[in-house]
Design a protein around this motif. Structure first.
Motif, PDB file in Angstrom:
ATOM      1  N   MET A 163       0.835  -1.204   0.000  1.00 54.61           N
ATOM      2  CA  MET A 163       0.000   0.000   0.000  1.00 54.61           C
ATOM      3  C   MET A 163       0.871   1.255   0.000  1.00 54.61           C
ATOM      4  O   MET A 163       0.585   2.223  -0.714  1.00 54.61           O
ATOM      5  N   TRP A 180      -6.271   9.476  -2.404  1.00 50.29           N
ATOM      6  CA  TRP A 180      -6.317   8.180  -1.714  1.00 50.29           C
ATOM      7  C   TRP A 180      -7.714   7.822  -1.212  1.00 50.29           C
ATOM      8  O   TRP A 180      -7.883   6.816  -0.529  1.00 50.29           O
ATOM      9  N   GLN A 209       1.455   6.951  -6.682  1.00 52.13           N
ATOM     10  CA  GLN A 209       0.305   7.736  -7.142  1.00 52.13           C
ATOM     11  C   GLN A 209       0.526   9.234  -6.941  1.00 52.13           C
ATOM     12  O   GLN A 209       0.110  10.046  -7.759  1.00 52.13           O
ATOM     13  N   ALA A 210       1.194   9.583  -5.837  1.00 52.88           N
ATOM     14  CA  ALA A 210       1.255  10.992  -5.446  1.00 52.88           C
ATOM     15  C   ALA A 210       2.561  11.698  -5.814  1.00 52.88           C
ATOM     16  O   ALA A 210       2.589  12.930  -5.883  1.00 52.88           O
ATOM     17  N   GLN A 248       2.359   1.779  -3.457  1.00 47.33           N
ATOM     18  CA  GLN A 248       1.334   2.231  -4.407  1.00 47.33           C
ATOM     19  C   GLN A 248       0.931   3.681  -4.141  1.00 47.33           C
ATOM     20  O   GLN A 248       0.794   4.488  -5.073  1.00 47.33           O
ATOM     21  N   MET A 249       0.743   4.020  -2.876  1.00 45.21           N
ATOM     22  CA  MET A 249       0.336   5.384  -2.530  1.00 45.21           C
ATOM     23  C   MET A 249       1.422   6.395  -2.891  1.00 45.21           C
ATOM     24  O   MET A 249       1.131   7.497  -3.367  1.00 45.21           O
ATOM     25  N   LYS A 250       2.692   6.025  -2.672  1.00 45.52           N
ATOM     26  CA  LYS A 250       3.802   6.909  -3.039  1.00 45.52           C
ATOM     27  C   LYS A 250       3.823   7.157  -4.546  1.00 45.52           C
ATOM     28  O   LYS A 250       3.954   8.296  -5.000  1.00 45.52           O
ATOM     29  N   LEU A 262      -4.031  14.796  -1.176  1.00 45.06           N
ATOM     30  CA  LEU A 262      -3.807  13.385  -0.833  1.00 45.06           C
ATOM     31  C   LEU A 262      -5.106  12.689  -0.421  1.00 45.06           C
ATOM     32  O   LEU A 262      -5.327  11.523  -0.753  1.00 45.06           O
TER      33      LEU A 262
END
Length: 201
Positions: free
Chosen positions: A102, A185, A109-110, A105-107, A181
């Motif tokens: 997670m 998210w 995306q942003a 993936q979050m890194k 964010l």
């Protein structure tokens, strides 16, 4: 005659005790083992006159049966604890792997938008949960650690302003990043906490 009276008395007392034990034990495998042990002991008591004829020690047989029952119970409990422990270990490793994926993936995306629009990069992402279950339903907050990107070619602007304006600008930037964010998210804004690398040093 005295032996027969004693023998019948033992049977009656044992039956009463067996009924009490059966009521007290919880239902399940334990009750099944207990009933088996009680039945075997009852058979031994019924055969007591025969054992007396052959000079067999009935107390020794009862003690042996009780020991076997105790050993079986202990083995079952040990096995149950071992299985539960292994299950918890596997669950913990799965949770850790999922959280790690997670974060990656979050890194990803942003990172591009944060670099272009705010000139910052994500250093770390940590999750705080309300309970031991580490899933999205029990997510309390996401702590995002940011660091300002090093821009070598930029020229520092001369700011003629009050000192408080810089704090205000930083706060507005934090709010803007938090809002971005949260939308990216699919979280609530109050679930995201921004902290800056080296801010607590």
């Amino acid at each position: 005659m005295a032996f027969i009276i004693q023998w019948v008395t033992e049977i009656v007392i044992f039956l009463l005790l067996a009924m009490v034990i059966d009521f007290l034990l919880p239902s399940g495998k334990m009750q099944k083992y207990a009933r088996l042990a009680i039945s075997l002991i009852l058979v031994l008591i019924f055969l007591n006159p025969l054992f007396r004829l052959f000079n067999t020690d009935i107390n020794q047989l009862i003690q042996t049966q009780a020991q076997i029952f105790a050993n079986q119970t202990m083995e079952e409990e040990t096995l149950k604890k071992s299985v539960e422990s292994k299950k918890n270990e596997i669950q913990a490793s799965q949770d850790a792997y999922i959280l790690e994926q997670m974060v990656v993936q979050m890194k990803s995306q942003a990172e591009e938008t944060l670099a272009q629009d705010y000139e910052v990069e994500i250093q770390d992402i940590n999750f705080l949960f309300t309970q031991e279950q580490k899933d999205i339903e029990h997510l309390e907050s996401v702590v995002v650690t940011l660091a300002k990107e090093e821009v070598i070619d930029s020229i520092d602007q001369v700011e003629i302003d009050l000192e408080a304006s810089e704090e205000k600008r930083d706060k507005q930037m934090d709010e803007a990043i938090t809002s971005y964010l949260a939308q990216l998210w699919q979280l609530k804004q109050n679930q995201i906490t921004i902290q800056w690398e080296g801010a607590n040093e």
